[in-house]
Design a protein around this motif. Sequence first.
Motif, PDB file in Angstrom:
ATOM      1  N   GLN A 153       0.821  -1.217   0.000  1.00  0.00           N
ATOM      2  CA  GLN A 153       0.000   0.000   0.000  1.00  0.00           C
ATOM      3  C   GLN A 153       0.857   1.270   0.000  1.00  0.00           C
ATOM      4  O   GLN A 153       0.359   2.356  -0.281  1.00  0.00           O
ATOM      5  N   ASP A 154       2.135   1.123   0.308  1.00  0.00           N
ATOM      6  CA  ASP A 154       3.064   2.264   0.346  1.00  0.00           C
ATOM      7  C   ASP A 154       3.415   2.681  -1.080  1.00  0.00           C
ATOM      8  O   ASP A 154       3.833   1.855  -1.896  1.00  0.00           O
ATOM      9  N   ILE A 155       3.210   3.952  -1.412  1.00  0.00           N
ATOM     10  CA  ILE A 155       3.510   4.423  -2.777  1.00  0.00           C
ATOM     11  C   ILE A 155       4.700   5.381  -2.781  1.00  0.00           C
ATOM     12  O   ILE A 155       4.884   6.165  -3.696  1.00  0.00           O
ATOM     13  N   SER A 156       5.540   5.309  -1.751  1.00  0.00           N
ATOM     14  CA  SER A 156       6.662   6.227  -1.630  1.00  0.00           C
ATOM     15  C   SER A 156       7.809   5.794  -2.545  1.00  0.00           C
ATOM     16  O   SER A 156       7.855   4.671  -3.043  1.00  0.00           O
ATOM     17  N   VAL A 157       8.772   6.744  -2.728  1.00  0.00           N
ATOM     18  CA  VAL A 157       9.970   6.446  -3.510  1.00  0.00           C
ATOM     19  C   VAL A 157      10.775   5.342  -2.835  1.00  0.00           C
ATOM     20  O   VAL A 157      11.359   4.475  -3.499  1.00  0.00           O
ATOM     21  N   ARG A 158      10.790   5.361  -1.496  1.00  0.00           N
ATOM     22  CA  ARG A 158      11.541   4.336  -0.769  1.00  0.00           C
ATOM     23  C   ARG A 158      11.015   2.944  -1.113  1.00  0.00           C
ATOM     24  O   ARG A 158      11.798   2.016  -1.309  1.00  0.00           O
ATOM     25  N   ARG A 159       9.675   2.780  -1.180  1.00  0.00           N
ATOM     26  CA  ARG A 159       9.116   1.468  -1.507  1.00  0.00           C
ATOM     27  C   ARG A 159       9.565   1.045  -2.910  1.00  0.00           C
ATOM     28  O   ARG A 159       9.931  -0.102  -3.152  1.00  0.00           O
ATOM     29  N   LYS A 160       9.595   2.003  -3.844  1.00  0.00           N
ATOM     30  CA  LYS A 160       9.997   1.693  -5.216  1.00  0.00           C
ATOM     31  C   LYS A 160      11.465   1.278  -5.261  1.00  0.00           C
ATOM     32  O   LYS A 160      11.834   0.335  -5.973  1.00  0.00           O
ATOM     33  N   LEU A 161      12.297   1.953  -4.495  1.00  0.00           N
ATOM     34  CA  LEU A 161      13.715   1.597  -4.460  1.00  0.00           C
ATOM     35  C   LEU A 161      13.902   0.200  -3.859  1.00  0.00           C
ATOM     36  O   LEU A 161      14.757  -0.573  -4.305  1.00  0.00           O
ATOM     37  N   ARG A 162      13.118  -0.123  -2.834  1.00  0.00           N
ATOM     38  CA  ARG A 162      13.218  -1.449  -2.230  1.00  0.00           C
ATOM     39  C   ARG A 162      12.845  -2.532  -3.256  1.00  0.00           C
ATOM     40  O   ARG A 162      13.497  -3.575  -3.329  1.00  0.00           O
ATOM     41  N   GLU A 163      11.781  -2.285  -4.037  1.00  0.00           N
ATOM     42  CA  GLU A 163      11.395  -3.253  -5.071  1.00  0.00           C
ATOM     43  C   GLU A 163      12.515  -3.414  -6.106  1.00  0.00           C
ATOM     44  O   GLU A 163      12.808  -4.526  -6.549  1.00  0.00           O
ATOM     45  N   MET A 164      13.142  -2.307  -6.469  1.00  0.00           N
ATOM     46  CA  MET A 164      14.215  -2.371  -7.453  1.00  0.00           C
ATOM     47  C   MET A 164      15.373  -3.212  -6.930  1.00  0.00           C
ATOM     48  O   MET A 164      15.945  -4.021  -7.666  1.00  0.00           O
ATOM     49  N   LYS A 165      15.712  -3.037  -5.658  1.00  0.00           N
ATOM     50  CA  LYS A 165      16.830  -3.801  -5.105  1.00  0.00           C
ATOM     51  C   LYS A 165      16.513  -5.292  -5.093  1.00  0.00           C
ATOM     52  O   LYS A 165      17.362  -6.121  -5.442  1.00  0.00           O
ATOM     53  N   VAL A 166      15.267  -5.641  -4.703  1.00  0.00           N
ATOM     54  CA  VAL A 166      14.883  -7.057  -4.721  1.00  0.00           C
ATOM     55  C   VAL A 166      14.877  -7.581  -6.148  1.00  0.00           C
ATOM     56  O   VAL A 166      15.278  -8.721  -6.415  1.00  0.00           O
ATOM     57  N   ALA A 167      14.446  -6.739  -7.097  1.00  0.00           N
ATOM     58  CA  ALA A 167      14.431  -7.159  -8.500  1.00  0.00           C
ATOM     59  C   ALA A 167      15.846  -7.470  -8.990  1.00  0.00           C
ATOM     60  O   ALA A 167      16.068  -8.474  -9.689  1.00  0.00           O
ATOM     61  N   PHE A 168      16.816  -6.606  -8.663  1.00  0.00           N
ATOM     62  CA  PHE A 168      18.208  -6.886  -9.045  1.00  0.00           C
ATOM     63  C   PHE A 168      18.673  -8.214  -8.455  1.00  0.00           C
ATOM     64  O   PHE A 168      19.346  -9.014  -9.118  1.00  0.00           O
TER      65      PHE A 168
END
Length: 721
Positions: A153-168
């Motif tokens: 439910q979090d739409i912050s930039v931090r949440r997006k960066l966390r997803e990117m790190k897990v994706a890498f």
Amino acid sequence: MRARLQRLYDLSLGRLSKEGRWLLATVGAAGVAFGLGGALGAWTHLCDNCPSIAQIYAFEPKEATRLYAIDGSLVAELAVERRTPIELADLPPHVYEPFIAVEDRRFWGHHGVDVRRFVKAVADFALQGYDAAGGSTITQQLAGNMFSAVDRQDISVRRKLREMKVAFALERAYTKREILEAYLNQINFDGVFGIQAAALHYFGRDAAELNLPEAALLAALPVSPATHNPTRHPDRALRRRNLILGLMANQGMITRDEAAAARAFPIALREGARGQRLAPYFVEWVRQDLYRRYGTDVYEKGLRVFTTLDPELQFVADSVLKQRLDWVELQPAFRAPTYLETRDWPEDSLQGPEMPYVQGMFVALDPATGNILALVGGRDFGDSEFNRATQAIRQPGSVFKPFTYTAAIDAGVPASEVIYDTPMQLETFPGGPIYSPKNFDDEFHGPMTLRQALYQSINVVTVKLGQRVGIESVAQTARRMGIDSDIPRVASAPIGAGSVTPMEIATAYTTFANMGVRVTPRAILRIEDSDGRVLWESRVVREQVLDERTAWIMLSILRDVVDRGTGHLGVRSATYGNVPLEVPIAGKTGTTNDATDTWFVGFSPELVTTTWIGFDRPARLHLNAYGGTDPAPAAGMILGWYYRDREPPAEWPRPPGLTDRTVDSSTGLLATPWCPIELTYTEVFLPGTEPTETCDVHGPWGIRQRADSLSIPPGEDVDWD
């Protein structure tokens, strides 16, 4: 401008000594290093509490439990997240390529984040805000799904960066095909999770069997599952499907001709996908049973449940009962609350399971096995999940009477016994109010045999018979036959003054259909785990509770109900195109006081049906409502359909040991040549219960010879007219 910059330099750095400039440069470099270090530290610790990438393998999918009908067809799926995993190797490319085309066109080339798409998404966000298109890759979406619901439910930039790190991290640990397979098994297709479950839900086929336009239609859902659900928004789903087909052509996945052909393909969903759920009351009843056995594993372990449901019979029962309920509401004398097509009634009109419109119930059992072949628990499952077949407690009225007559026949009272249908009065208890039973037509009919009294459904005779054989005997007979509810020991109990569930009535009538053998209803044949191992298997539970000769005599009377009594119009009349005469059918109508409950139980050697029509809150249906007019035609139409393409079943076999006698129906004695032909008939008797005296009412001159031979009950007057 240059002069202004030089002036600023002179005022600042230009006046510093060499040592000062060196010191400033050192501090600046340290600041940059510190900033980079902080950023690196922040990136390093960004995912201290991120989900482990091992979840892509360790994740155990919550696989749906699937319910199958008796013919092997899928009836329903039970799951919090309906999910059935499938391997990518089992899918042809045209099934998964639509998802790549619309969600991540450079999926095979990036390392978790599509930089070009990400930069564009950032620019669009700066210009359009949250309305801009997303830039997440398939790997990022998979990573996002691994976070908790709260994190998503979090739409912050931090949440997006966390997803990117897990994706890498996912891209370093797994192959592209493994990532795509995990993604396809987790997508939300509006409450159905994973492409295999979605294919079964929307098309009734495995995902590997989908054609190109069907696969593209599923690929249209992930962007916004609710708004692109093809069952509710077919136009939106069709537009997005065609957009995806165009993208596939642009990206070289298919040719332009293939895209055009696929666009011309109509949306063809399986019938149940459009919300027309088959047997929702049956499914919910089974679900409750499964939950009692397995708890939440029902929604997670992929059980396979093979049920007794006959889909064709269920569909006919649903349609016919709805039609009959509509008919009831159209009667000129309809006296119930107005039925609102919009269902826009006040909330305070609903009390628990009560609905302010006409309700109905239908159950069909196989008397040999107890298999529940069809079950309709109410008019609209969406309005009320209350199952009137298994949960409703209703007065059975006259459908209870056969238990009274069974107790009498079993006790040695012959079906030719004459009891007078004349007024009677009983004290409910010493010094209490007087009970005076009345017949449905408010008339009295004089001397009647038990056979006549039952197929004409005469209340007064039944109450008198109950007094003769004993209320306790009646109650115990009903219990042996399958009535588990408490039977009140009162004078009106023989005519159905107690309260029972319709399923109890259906169970008890299997005793008649089975010649004295009661069978326990069952809805589940067996339960298997996801690997096909049998976890539980039901068995047919049969018990001999009546002498088969008693049962056969009762059968012969209940057949009279259908062939010439209160059930004839509904079952045999050509008005409804119902059951042909060559099909042996027995049954009993039932109507309670003020026509608040109307019943019909109709059965053959192969099928026992129970139908009820009434209001949840008891109220008279209409002025001419009774069991023969309202529910009996519904049962007749269903039985008529059932035997439309079937050979008529064999007659119930007559057991040895019964005897026949020709009797006079006005006396119950052996007929003589002087008895009027219209009063004589052949009755069936248990050995030793046959009459031995001849009729002494009709003589050579057609006059009554002896009044005392009529055994007139003391204190009762007889109207000889």
